[in-house]
Design a protein around this motif. Structure first.
Motif, short mmCIF file in Angstrom:
data_model
loop_
_atom_site.label_atom_id
_atom_site.label_comp_id
_atom_site.label_asym_id
_atom_site.label_seq_id
_atom_site.Cartn_x
_atom_site.Cartn_y
_atom_site.Cartn_z
N TYR A 56 0.53 -0.94 0.03
CA TYR A 56 0.01 -0.06 -0.46
C TYR A 56 0.85 1.11 -0.22
O TYR A 56 1.87 1.16 0.93
CB TYR A 56 -1.41 -0.20 1.36
N PRO A 57 0.33 2.43 -1.15
CA PRO A 57 1.59 3.59 -0.93
C PRO A 57 1.11 4.59 0.31
O PRO A 57 -0.23 4.53 -0.27
CB PRO A 57 0.99 3.68 -2.44
N ILE A 58 2.02 5.25 0.35
CA ILE A 58 1.34 6.60 0.92
C ILE A 58 2.74 7.35 0.80
O ILE A 58 3.75 7.26 -0.21
CB ILE A 58 1.45 6.63 2.38
N GLY A 59 2.42 8.36 0.34
CA GLY A 59 3.43 10.07 -0.12
C GLY A 59 3.01 11.27 0.21
O GLY A 59 1.72 11.73 0.21
N ASN A 60 4.22 12.48 0.10
CA ASN A 60 3.04 14.04 -0.40
C ASN A 60 3.94 13.94 -1.31
O ASN A 60 4.16 15.49 -1.10
CB ASN A 60 3.90 13.79 1.50
N GLY A 61 4.54 13.96 -2.10
CA GLY A 61 4.40 14.45 -3.22
C GLY A 61 5.99 14.21 -3.66
O GLY A 61 6.51 14.05 -4.53
N ARG A 62 6.53 14.83 -2.00
CA ARG A 62 8.21 14.31 -2.57
C ARG A 62 8.55 13.10 -2.27
O ARG A 62 10.22 12.75 -3.19
CB ARG A 62 9.07 15.59 -1.36
N LEU A 63 8.11 12.53 -0.66
CA LEU A 63 8.50 11.57 -0.35
C LEU A 63 7.41 10.66 -0.54
O LEU A 63 6.31 10.16 -0.97
CB LEU A 63 8.78 11.21 1.35
N GLY A 64 8.17 9.08 -1.23
CA GLY A 64 6.78 7.89 -1.03
C GLY A 64 7.33 6.69 -0.50
O GLY A 64 8.55 6.35 -0.25
N SER A 330 -0.03 12.94 -3.58
CA SER A 330 0.78 11.99 -3.32
C SER A 330 1.75 11.72 -3.82
O SER A 330 3.29 11.64 -3.33
CB SER A 330 -0.48 10.07 -2.69
N SER A 331 1.88 12.16 -4.93
CA SER A 331 3.28 11.96 -5.26
C SER A 331 3.51 13.31 -7.26
O SER A 331 4.18 13.44 -7.26
CB SER A 331 3.27 10.92 -6.94
N SER A 332 2.60 14.24 -6.70
CA SER A 332 2.92 15.71 -7.59
C SER A 332 2.35 16.80 -7.23
O SER A 332 1.39 17.08 -7.41
CB SER A 332 2.18 15.30 -9.07
N ARG A 333 3.63 17.36 -5.96
CA ARG A 333 3.08 18.76 -5.65
C ARG A 333 3.93 19.63 -6.10
O ARG A 333 4.68 19.80 -6.48
CB ARG A 333 2.76 18.38 -3.54
N PRO A 334 3.50 21.01 -6.20
CA PRO A 334 3.73 21.87 -6.24
C PRO A 334 5.57 21.92 -5.46
O PRO A 334 5.85 22.04 -4.59
CB PRO A 334 2.96 22.79 -5.59
N GLY A 335 5.82 22.68 -6.17
CA GLY A 335 7.90 22.61 -5.39
C GLY A 335 8.46 21.14 -6.30
O GLY A 335 9.86 20.64 -6.03
N ASP A 336 7.75 19.72 -5.95
CA ASP A 336 8.34 18.91 -6.37
C ASP A 336 8.40 18.15 -8.16
O ASP A 336 8.06 19.27 -8.55
CB ASP A 336 7.51 17.93 -5.53
N MET A 337 8.48 17.11 -7.78
CA MET A 337 9.35 16.39 -9.69
C MET A 337 7.51 16.51 -9.60
O MET A 337 7.14 15.88 -9.08
CB MET A 337 9.77 15.80 -9.66
N PRO A 338 7.54 15.70 -11.26
CA PRO A 338 6.24 15.42 -11.66
C PRO A 338 6.54 14.20 -11.33
O PRO A 338 7.61 13.17 -11.58
CB PRO A 338 5.97 15.61 -13.18
#
Length: 734
Positions: A56-64, A330-338
């Motif tokens: 099961y995945p969790i993420g904050n845009g930058r970290l997964g 969880s994988s694409s937030r402003p300031g992070d990578m796509p």
């Protein structure tokens, strides 16, 4: 009624480990932990790995992070979105960062079948929970990825004091150094290659009661009432070529984030996380009908099994849509990578297809649904990545073709390097995403600084590259229709994307009030482009010449971009071409990979055939989804999930042809339902309800006060609005 989604019982609603309570609806859950393999298989056997199907995945845009959920040993594989190999010449690959292991004393003999084990991912809260019982003690784990605190958070609690003893360790995927001091473990190192990013990860272990100590790179804990583990990771990557793609070492930033989070309670971090996440997630609700109550008692894997046996489950279809929104947040937030081919989750150092930015459909598909599903902020990383690599691609294109502007190959990394075939249309396809974000938001600063410069450069590329046929028509230079067929001039992939680019550039230039003369030149080029052709068996041709094989069932649908995601072909404006598109779609068949099937849902929806779109949607759920709802494309490919969500959006609301078209492809399988919060181009938000297959109510909110047309069937009304206006319309659009 607009449904409230994915609500679950909180810890106060039922006793820990009490399985007598009916499981809540719309939560991804399992009654068994993942079997942890002793050794990670080599990439050639990735399709056999439990990672792609059961974590099961969790993420904050930058970290997964992907969670295995073992009882005696928890395994948490983690990623950070800038840990890449490669350089300005080579794509490289997205990298596994490492793993964290938590071993628990006294749990080795726990029997999964007799432990009242349950693990679930509540996608309304972005919270992963595991509960089980060992020797009469009820244990609970709660995991989430905090975007505001920018760390991963893991809490372990029990209903007995002093119940936790064991160890925490970190495993570096790149053979760096490991150190443990006090309550913190650190891994650090440097990747090889011309750029060679430095990286670091730290885990801080906080306990209530008991003791914590470090030795030999491991942190041990004894007689603890509870544990909170904070994990952070980073590199020295910076998305600026003029800085050599680097900034300072990540050590200071990681220490500061972990120190700040360590001073706060778990409940405080969780409350902040929920507020941040739900501000995005709760914008859209979807109700596609009722699922039988007994189906909610099944694990997600069993629900999928029942669905494959034709048990209706509209709640599962809804959950897959919302799961795509969860994965995007969880994988694409402003300031992070796509989001890569696998979002921000990858357990390999040489992943399938490099886990890269594939530009011949995949990264575009990732972002088709984002604005329509009311997650416009999540689009911005794609625009920033394109902006960062433009200069590298201009130089490579000049060297390869001696033209202005730029093109790319289909495999792309974070430093501008690209590999595989040169496919000139790819860059224009990504530019279509850039324009579409503007069409939804009408953000002129974004248009001026991000989308417009790219679009103008790509127009210059085509100006220098188009070939003139004897009849005076412009065609693209020799290239391949991704990823098959002959290399030929004027394949429909490039022709349609050039038309789309020119059309979008003209509108962008007019919106900004700039470059009138060049706008007119682009309009003249568009007028001379060879347009879509109908072939000898009634098909929409894939090449300028009639070369199509009616038995070709290739997964790519490159000659149908004009239908979706483009706007050159529509049943209302170009009915003959739309019919030819149907012939091509029927010839391609309904099979193929998950992402291809998702694209077919979108195309049939754009052709206003809701029942055919739903047939493919059902086949997608039956055949292309793992028990953890990851899209199946071994080990997992996230464009499958994102493309599915795009298809659902297109079935319910379309706005690409100048009007807000309500229920353009509603299938018979969804006779009653509602959707709330979808976005439409022009700055609108739309709620729609229907019953007996017919529209019952519409709510329209105007963000910017633009005029709009609303269509339902053959009925069209024109509305003038003001910023903030909210309108309710009846089935007659009155």
């Amino acid at each position: 009624m607009f449904a409230a989604f994915l609500t679950i019982h909180s810890s106060g609603d039922r006793a820990m480990g009490d399985e007598s309570v009916t499981p809540p609806k719309r939560v991804i859950w399992a009654a068994e932990p993942v079997v942890i393999l002793p050794n990670q298989p080599k990439p050639i056997k990735y399709f056999q790995h439990t990672w792609g199907s059961s974590v099961y995945p969790i993420g904050n845009g930058r970290l997964g992070c992907t969670v295995y959920g073992g009882i005696a040993e928890e395994r948490l594989q983690f990623n950070e979105d800038t840990l890449w190999t490669g350089d300005e010449d080579d794509t490289g690959a997205y990298q596994n960062f490492g793993e964290m292991f938590i071993t628990l004393e006294g749990h080795a003999d726990a029997s999964p079948g007799g432990s009242k084990y349950r693990r679930e991912l509540d996608i309304e809260k972005a919270l992963h929970t595991i509960t089980y019982e060992v020797a009469g003690v009820h244990y609970r784990r709660e995991y989430f990825a905090s975007h505001p605190a920018n760390v991963l958070v893991f809490r372990f609690t029990a209903d007995k004091k002093g119940a936790y003893a064991g160890t925490v360790s970190l495993k570096d995927a790149h053979a760096g150094e490991t150190n443990a001091v006090g309550n913190t473990i650190t891994i650090s190192g440097k990747l090889g290659g011309n750029i060679g990013l430095a990286y670091e990860a730290q885990a801080t272990i906080l306990s209530e009661g008991g003791s914590v100590s470090a030795a030999d790179g491991i942190v041990s804990f004894k007689a603890c009432d509870s544990l909170v583990i904070l994990l952070d990771a980073g590199t020295d990557y910076l998305n600026r070529r003029d800085s050599g793609w680097k900034q300072e070492h990540p050590h200071r930033r990681i220490c500061e984030r972990l120190a700040a989070a360590s001073k706060r309670s778990f409940d405080d971090l969780l409350a902040e996380h929920l507020k941040d996440y739900q501000q995005l997630f709760n914008r859209v609700t979807l109700d596609l009908g009722a699922t039988a109550a007994e189906t909610h008692n099944l694990t997600t894997a069993d629900r999928l099994s029942a669905y494959r046996k034709n048990t209706p489950d509209p709640d599962l279809e809804e959950t897959l849509f919302q799961y795509a929104r969860y994965l995007m947040i969880s994988s694409s937030r402003p300031g992070d990578m796509p989001a890569t081919l696998q979002g921000v989750w990858n357990p390999y150092n040489w992943p399938p297809w490099r886990s890269d930015y594939h530009t011949d459909v995949n990264v575009e598909m990732n972002y088709w649904f984002v604005d329509q599903a009311n997650l416009s902020e999540c689009f911005l990383p794609l625009a920033e990545w394109v902006n960062s690599i433009r200069e590298v691609r201009r130089e490579a294109t000049k060297k390869e073709f001696n033209v202005r502007g730029w093109a790319t190959r289909s495999e792309n990394g974070i430093f501008g390097g690209a590999t595989y075939h040169w496919v000139p249309g790819d860059a224009s396809w990504v530019a279509q995403n850039l324009w579409d974000h503007y069409a939804f938001t009408l953000d002129k600063e974004y248009l001026r600084t991000r989308a417009y410069p790219v679009m103008k450069e790509l127009c210059e590329y085509w100006e220098d590259s188009l070939k003139t046929r004897p009849d005076g028509r412009f065609v693209s230079p020799k290239s391949q229709s991704p990823e098959h067929g002959p290399f030929a001039e004027g394949n429909s992939y490039e022709q349609q994307l050039a038309w789309d680019l020119f059309s979008n550039y003209i509108e962008a230039s007019e919106a900004l009030g700039v470059d009138r003369e060049y706008r007119e030149k682009v309009a003249a080029m568009r007028a001379r482009l060879l347009g879509p052709q109908i072939g000898k068996w009634g098909q929409l041709q894939e090449w300028a010449e009639d070369l199509d094989d009616p038995n070709d069932q290739h997964r790519h649908l490159s000659h149908l971009i004009a239908v979706h995601p483009g706007r050159q072909i529509s049943p209302r404006t170009t009915p003959e071409l739309a019919e030819a598109a149907k012939v091509s779609m029927n010839a391609r068949g309904d099979g193929a990979t998950g992402w291809s099937k998702a694209w077919k849902i979108c195309i049939w929806a754009r052709l206003h055939d809701g029942d055919r779109a739903y047939k493919l949607l059902g086949e997608f759920v039956r055949n292309n989804v793992y028990p953890n709802l990851f899209g199946y494309h071994p080990p997992f490919q996230i464009d499958c999930n994102f493309g599915y969500a795009a298809g659902v959006c297109e079935m319910l609301v379309q706005s690409h042809m100048g009007s807000i078209h309500l229920l353009p492809a509603l299938p018979k399988a969804w006779p009653a339902g509602s959707v709330k919060g979808l976005r439409a181009r022009g700055g609108f938000e739309v709620d729609v309800a229907w019953k007996d297959g017919k529209l019952t109510e519409v709510a329209l909110r105007s963000k910017l006060g633009n005029p709009c047309k609303v269509r339902y069937g053959e009925k069209v009304v024109e509305l003038k609005t003001k910023p903030g206006d909210a309108r309710r319309l009846n089935p007659s659009l009155q």
